[in-house]
Design a protein around this motif. Structure first.
Motif, PDB file in Angstrom:
ATOM      1  N   VAL A 299       0.832  -1.211   0.000  1.00 41.17           N
ATOM      2  CA  VAL A 299       0.000   0.000   0.000  1.00 41.17           C
ATOM      3  C   VAL A 299       0.865   1.259   0.000  1.00 41.17           C
ATOM      4  CG1 VAL A 299      -1.693   1.320   1.317  1.00 41.17           C
ATOM      5  CG2 VAL A 299      -1.956  -1.149   1.079  1.00 41.17           C
ATOM      6  N   CYS A 300       1.921   1.259   0.799  1.00 42.40           N
ATOM      7  CA  CYS A 300       2.792   2.436   0.849  1.00 42.40           C
ATOM      8  C   CYS A 300       3.504   2.659  -0.488  1.00 42.40           C
ATOM      9  CB  CYS A 300       3.811   2.290   1.971  1.00 42.40           C
ATOM     10  SG  CYS A 300       3.098   2.445   3.622  1.00 42.40           S
ATOM     11  N   SER A 301       3.863   1.578  -1.164  1.00 45.58           N
ATOM     12  CA  SER A 301       4.505   1.737  -2.470  1.00 45.58           C
ATOM     13  C   SER A 301       3.553   2.337  -3.491  1.00 45.58           C
ATOM     14  CB  SER A 301       5.027   0.392  -2.969  1.00 45.58           C
ATOM     15  OG  SER A 301       3.955  -0.492  -3.257  1.00 45.58           O
ATOM     16  N   LEU A 302       2.262   2.063  -3.333  1.00 47.94           N
ATOM     17  CA  LEU A 302       1.274   2.587  -4.272  1.00 47.94           C
ATOM     18  C   LEU A 302       0.845   4.014  -3.929  1.00 47.94           C
ATOM     19  CD1 LEU A 302      -1.007  -0.552  -4.728  1.00 47.94           C
ATOM     20  CD2 LEU A 302       0.622   0.378  -6.370  1.00 47.94           C
TER      21      LEU A 302
ATOM     22  N   ARG B  45       4.107   7.745  -3.669  1.00 46.58           N
ATOM     23  CA  ARG B  45       4.451   8.638  -4.759  1.00 46.58           C
ATOM     24  C   ARG B  45       3.177   9.078  -5.491  1.00 46.58           C
ATOM     25  NH1 ARG B  45       9.428   5.079  -7.357  1.00 46.58           N
ATOM     26  NH2 ARG B  45      10.759   5.048  -5.494  1.00 46.58           N
ATOM     27  N   SER B  46       3.138  10.354  -5.813  1.00 42.52           N
ATOM     28  CA  SER B  46       1.936  10.903  -6.443  1.00 42.52           C
ATOM     29  C   SER B  46       1.650  10.250  -7.787  1.00 42.52           C
ATOM     30  CB  SER B  46       2.089  12.418  -6.620  1.00 42.52           C
ATOM     31  OG  SER B  46       2.300  13.050  -5.381  1.00 42.52           O
ATOM     32  N   LEU B  47       2.708  10.016  -8.576  1.00 38.00           N
ATOM     33  CA  LEU B  47       2.501   9.433  -9.897  1.00 38.00           C
ATOM     34  C   LEU B  47       1.921   8.022  -9.798  1.00 38.00           C
ATOM     35  CD1 LEU B  47       2.811   9.396 -12.959  1.00 38.00           C
ATOM     36  CD2 LEU B  47       5.193   8.641 -12.651  1.00 38.00           C
ATOM     37  N   GLN B  48       2.508   7.189  -8.928  1.00 40.51           N
ATOM     38  CA  GLN B  48       2.019   5.812  -8.786  1.00 40.51           C
ATOM     39  C   GLN B  48       0.577   5.792  -8.295  1.00 40.51           C
ATOM     40  OE1 GLN B  48       3.504   3.240  -9.883  1.00 40.51           O
ATOM     41  NE2 GLN B  48       5.418   4.289 -10.392  1.00 40.51           N
TER      42      GLN B  48
ATOM     43  N   LYS C 216       6.884  -1.200 -13.921  1.00 45.92           N
ATOM     44  CA  LYS C 216       8.332  -1.391 -13.958  1.00 45.92           C
ATOM     45  C   LYS C 216       9.021  -0.824 -12.711  1.00 45.92           C
ATOM     46  CE  LYS C 216       8.488  -1.140 -19.016  1.00 45.92           C
ATOM     47  NZ  LYS C 216       9.057  -0.422 -20.186  1.00 45.92           N
ATOM     48  N   ASN C 217       8.383   0.115 -12.067  1.00 46.05           N
ATOM     49  CA  ASN C 217       9.023   0.807 -10.954  1.00 46.05           C
ATOM     50  C   ASN C 217       8.637   0.252  -9.587  1.00 46.05           C
ATOM     51  OD1 ASN C 217      10.216   2.628 -12.773  1.00 46.05           O
ATOM     52  ND2 ASN C 217       8.332   3.871 -12.810  1.00 46.05           N
ATOM     53  N   LEU C 218       7.779  -0.774  -9.530  1.00 48.88           N
ATOM     54  CA  LEU C 218       7.314  -1.307  -8.263  1.00 48.88           C
ATOM     55  C   LEU C 218       7.683  -2.777  -8.135  1.00 48.88           C
ATOM     56  CD1 LEU C 218       3.758   0.312  -8.110  1.00 48.88           C
ATOM     57  CD2 LEU C 218       5.802   1.038  -6.882  1.00 48.88           C
ATOM     58  N   GLU C 219       7.976  -3.176  -6.904  1.00 49.97           N
ATOM     59  CA  GLU C 219       8.359  -4.560  -6.626  1.00 49.97           C
ATOM     60  C   GLU C 219       7.112  -5.414  -6.465  1.00 49.97           C
ATOM     61  OE1 GLU C 219      10.775  -7.147  -3.223  1.00 49.97           O
ATOM     62  OE2 GLU C 219      10.645  -4.944  -3.096  1.00 49.97           O
ATOM     63  N   TYR C 220       7.138  -6.606  -7.038  1.00 52.46           N
ATOM     64  CA  TYR C 220       6.041  -7.557  -6.877  1.00 52.46           C
ATOM     65  C   TYR C 220       6.427  -8.568  -5.802  1.00 52.46           C
ATOM     66  CZ  TYR C 220       2.289 -10.805  -7.931  1.00 52.46           C
ATOM     67  OH  TYR C 220       1.176 -11.603  -7.839  1.00 52.46           O
TER      68      TYR C 220
END
Length: 624
Positions: A307-310, A313-316, A367-371
């Protein structure tokens, strides 16, 4: 000594109006023809004046004729018209002042700044321009609106006056109530100033109760138990609060409040000014702490990272919200979680579980987020479902405990009901019944498995048992109240041990055991009261105890009053702090402590100020 001469009193006679053209106006006897007055309201005085000065009226308007009656009415109307020249402006000013007080009270109820009064007036005038366009007296209406005093300084004074009037009503109720309880909580405002909030619940002779803000006290330095005690005792001394009526104190679990030796409650019990009081740790706080025993850190850590990764950042966040809208998801964003907010974990997990398919799809194509591989792990998904279900149940209990006018009996009932529900949930889970676990059931259906394949059910039962054990441990303070509440709700239940009930009542409310035993026995054999209790509906135990005569059952009535007055939580204080955050915001951070107290009192009080009395005590002038 010579006897004092008695002063004779004279009274105006209504017959003199038509006989001599005199009326009684503002305690003076006035001639309707020439407006002259007489020194004393004597028949000889008014008759002499009429015959010597206005003798022609006797001929022009003979007595006992319709013409004379009409002339008297005409002259009276003229006198009233002349007097209204002076009274109308005064009445208009007073009406404008009353309107100013009423609008100020509405602003205070909605926690608005003082300067918003000018905005209300401007909006009112704009609306009046079109709203009363077809009215013949539009000009008068607009002028009346303009005369209402709503400047910033005036609204400030109105807040102060309204708060004093509400406080006066509160003091009057405290003086007439039979007993009261207090709840305390401390928090910091916008500028990190510590504020001690105190609410009072008053129980009256008719068994009715009223919850009101007693005061909010500023703590300038430390917030230790002794500091809180000294500030409160200073308030008690200034207000001459009747502490002998105090029954109980409810606080949060902070050491400054509940410390055994130097905590606020301990200092109150050590003081000779306080009677023997009960003290409780807020039920809602304890219920929230019970939910923290769930040791499922692995689930929360992964969910928080995703949730924090999403959302970090404003763009994500924008891209994810667009992704949700594209897939017609039920919600358009994720929630954040914080331990401070009691209900956030359950809502956070429920939303995360509901949007998990969209989350996985978005992370795979980003591409910029970890799965995280855990998102595909069947056991982790089952753990997530279980945690969402159990925290959802805890949230429902928390919401049930919240709210105004919650007495301790209903709150204990909710706690005991939930403990029984935990037993039932554990039994159902063991037998494969997932009625209380909708997220687990949905996850099993997604994995094409039945409830019999729930391999980790024993582990989940262990979590439920841990919560149950925590509930049993934390709510021991209320074990002494439960049998008393059971008796008070149903005093005619079969098999009552009179001696045991009397001892328990004596232990909690410090009443004489033998007198209690006599009253309990008397009540057990009172046929009329027993029939009335049987015919009354469920939940009307307060009405039943109200019918008991004070002379016959003084101790049992006292027990019922004390039980009715008990607070079960610090919900009102927590709610007041929410109001305080709105009132003393970053835009009003310089508001004084006195004005903060006035605003908070008006925002939370159920009293209606006496607008007419406030207006009469003010200097009524129209707005400039």
């Amino acid at each position: 000594m010579a006897e004092t001469k008695r002063v004779k009193t004279y009274h105006f006679n209504r017959e003199w109006e038509e006989d001599y053209f005199f009326v009684n106006s503002f305690s003076k006897v006035v001639c309707l023809i020439c407006n002259a007055t007489v020194a004393l309201a004597k028949k000889g005085n008014v008759e002499r004046h009429f015959k010597t000065v206005h003798g022609s009226y006797e001929k022009d308007f003979p007595a006992k004729t319709p013409s004379r009656t009409l002339k008297v009415q005409e002259l009276k109307a003229q006198l009233l018209a002349r007097q209204s020249i002076f009274t109308k402006p005064s009445n208009k000013c007073e009406a404008a002042t009353i309107a100013s007080y009423r609008i100020s009270h509405v602003l205070a109820k909605h926690k608005k700044p003082f300067k918003d009064g000018e905005t209300i007036k401007e909006a009112f005038l704009e609306a009046a321009d079109s709203l009363f366009d077809e009215y013949k007296n539009k000009t008068k209406i607009v002028q009346a609106i303009k005369e209402v005093q709503l400047s910033r300084n005036t609204i400030t004074r109105r807040y102060e006056g309204l708060a004093r009037d509400v406080e006066r009503q509160l003091v009057a109720d405290i003086n007439v109530c039979e007993c009261f309880s207090l709840q305390f909580d401390e928090s910091t405002d916008m500028v990190d100033q510590a504020q001690l909030c105190v609410f009072v619940r008053m129980a009256f002779e008719d068994m009715s109760t009223k919850d009101e803000l007693l005061t909010i006290l500023s703590l300038k330095g430390h917030t230790r138990g002794i500091d809180i005690f000294n500030v409160f005792m200073k308030f008690v001394s200034e207000q001459k609060l009747s502490l002998f009526k105090l029954v109980s104190i409810t606080t949060d679990g902070a050491p400054a409040m509940t410390g055994r030796t130097s905590g606020f409650v301990a200092l109150c019990k050590q003081s000779e000014l306080f009677p023997g009081i009960l003290s409780y740790h807020c039920l809602i706080h304890q219920q929230a702490l019970c939910g923290k025993v769930l040791n499922m850190k692995d689930v929360m850590d992964i969910a928080m990272k995703v949730v924090c990764s999403l959302r970090a950042r404003s763009l994500q966040r924008r891209l994810f919200r667009a992704h949700l809208e594209e897939h017609d998801a039920e919600h358009v964003d994720l929630l954040l979680h914080t331990d401070v907010r009691w209900l956030s974990k359950g809502k956070f997990l429920a939303r995360f579980k509901m949007l998990l398919p969209e989350i996985k799809d978005f992370l795979k194509h980003s591409k910029n987020l970890e799965y995280y591989n855990k998102l595909d792990d069947h056991q982790w998904l089952m753990d997530l479902s279980f945690l969402a279900d159990i925290t959802g149940e805890l949230n429902e209990l928390n919401l049930e405990l919240q709210g105004k006018n919650k007495d301790i009996v209903s709150m204990i009932t909710s706690i005991n009901t939930f403990k029984s529900k935990l037993y039932l949930m554990s039994t159902r889970l063991q037998s494969g019944n997932l009625r209380n676990f909708p997220h687990i059931q949905a996850e099993l259906q997604r994995q094409n498995k039945s409830a019999t394949h729930l391999a980790s059910s024993e582990g989940y039962q262990g979590h439920i048992q841990a919560i149950l054990t925590e509930f049993e441990k934390r709510f021991k303070d209320f074990s002494s109240i439960q049998p008393i509440a059971s008796y008070m709700c149903n005093p005619f239940i079969a098999g009552i041990d009179v001696g045991e009930i009397a001892v328990k009542l004596n232990a909690v409310f410090d009443l004489e055991t033998f007198a209690l035993e006599d009253e309990i026995l008397m009540l057990q054999n009172d046929v009329c009261l027993k029939a009335r209790s049987t015919s009354s509906q469920s939940g009307e135990h307060v009405v039943f105890w109200k019918d008991l005569t004070k002379g016959k059952y003084p101790n049992l009535r006292r027990c019922a009053l004390n039980l009715t007055a008990l607070f079960g939580s610090t919900y009102l204080c927590e709610s007041a702090f929410s109001h305080m955050k709105i009132i003393k915001s970053k835009y009003r951070s310089t508001i004084t402590d006195d004005h903060l107290a006035a605003c908070l009192r008006l925002a939370t009080s159920s009293y209606t100020p006496d607008y007419e009395k406030l207006a009469s005590s003010s200097q009524s002038q129209i707005s400039h």
